[in-house]
Design an enzyme around this catalytic site. Sequence first.
Site, PDB file in Angstrom:
ATOM      1  N   ASP A   1      -4.770  -0.879  -6.929  1.00 21.73           N
ATOM      2  CA  ASP A   1      -5.053  -2.297  -6.846  1.00 21.73           C
ATOM      3  C   ASP A   1      -3.711  -3.037  -6.920  1.00 21.73           C
ATOM      4  O   ASP A   1      -2.730  -2.492  -7.426  1.00 21.73           O
ATOM      5  CB  ASP A   1      -5.953  -2.664  -8.029  1.00 21.73           C
ATOM      6  CG  ASP A   1      -6.086  -4.147  -8.212  1.00 21.73           C
ATOM      7  OD1 ASP A   1      -6.409  -4.836  -7.230  1.00 21.73           O
ATOM      8  OD2 ASP A   1      -5.851  -4.622  -9.345  1.00 21.73           O
TER       9      ASP A   1
ATOM     10  N   ASP B   1      -3.057  -6.991  -7.621  1.00 24.80           N
ATOM     11  CA  ASP B   1      -2.907  -8.011  -8.674  1.00 24.80           C
ATOM     12  C   ASP B   1      -3.463  -7.504 -10.013  1.00 24.80           C
ATOM     13  O   ASP B   1      -4.619  -7.095 -10.105  1.00 24.80           O
ATOM     14  CB  ASP B   1      -3.635  -9.291  -8.257  1.00 24.80           C
ATOM     15  CG  ASP B   1      -3.100  -9.845  -6.929  1.00 24.80           C
ATOM     16  OD1 ASP B   1      -1.916  -9.617  -6.623  1.00 24.80           O
ATOM     17  OD2 ASP B   1      -3.876 -10.497  -6.216  1.00 24.80           O
TER      18      ASP B   1
HETATM   19 MG   LIG Z   1      -6.651  -6.513  -9.936  1.00 26.04          MG
END
Ligand SMILES: [Mg+2]
Length: 196
Positions: free
Chosen positions: A14, A16
């Site tokens: 992932d 952010d």
């Molecule tokens: Mg995230």
Amino acid sequence: MSETQPLRRAVFLDRDGTISEEMGYVNHVDRFQIFPYAAEAIRQLNQAEIPVIVITNQSGIARNIFPESLVYEVHKKMVAELAAGGAWIDAIYFCPHKSEDACECRKPNPGMVEQAAREQALDLAASWVVGDRYADLEMAHAAGARGMLVMTGYGRGEYELHRGTWPRQPDAVVENLRDAVRHILQHGGGVARRDE
Ligand SMILES: [Mg+2]
Ligand SMILES: [Zn+2]
């Protein structure tokens, strides 16, 4: 590709809250703040010859908060900052939709991971997804991969407040991306074959 071509295990990251600070919508390149340990962690995966693939929801595009071109600008910055630390990303997939669009790519749907697996001959059952939200784990499990939760970004709050409601728990819980990579490498690196 021949039938005996080994599928490779990968690490799906992932963006952010996992590689960079969770800032809400990254609506300006200045809001992308990479974690100081990210390059070293990803470099270790590069050295182990494990493909590193970024999977990110960017619904700010569908919501007209920022243009798609900004996502490319942010990824250019991410790639440059990783390169300065000797690291690279093998591929980046992003979903530009919002949940109301009911697409197949928005996490927790497994569309992006499944696309990556097709395009790059990846063994999802031998792969990890690392993220800071339950949606990352749901995507992992929907794709038949393992899911690891980091405590950065939304991770600690998601885990402390909501884990009791999760139908399936994370396969591993670690402090941050650095510890995630340590965990993955301790469980074997390199090529995983189907018949192992
Ligand atoms: Mg995230
Ligand atoms: Zn989508």
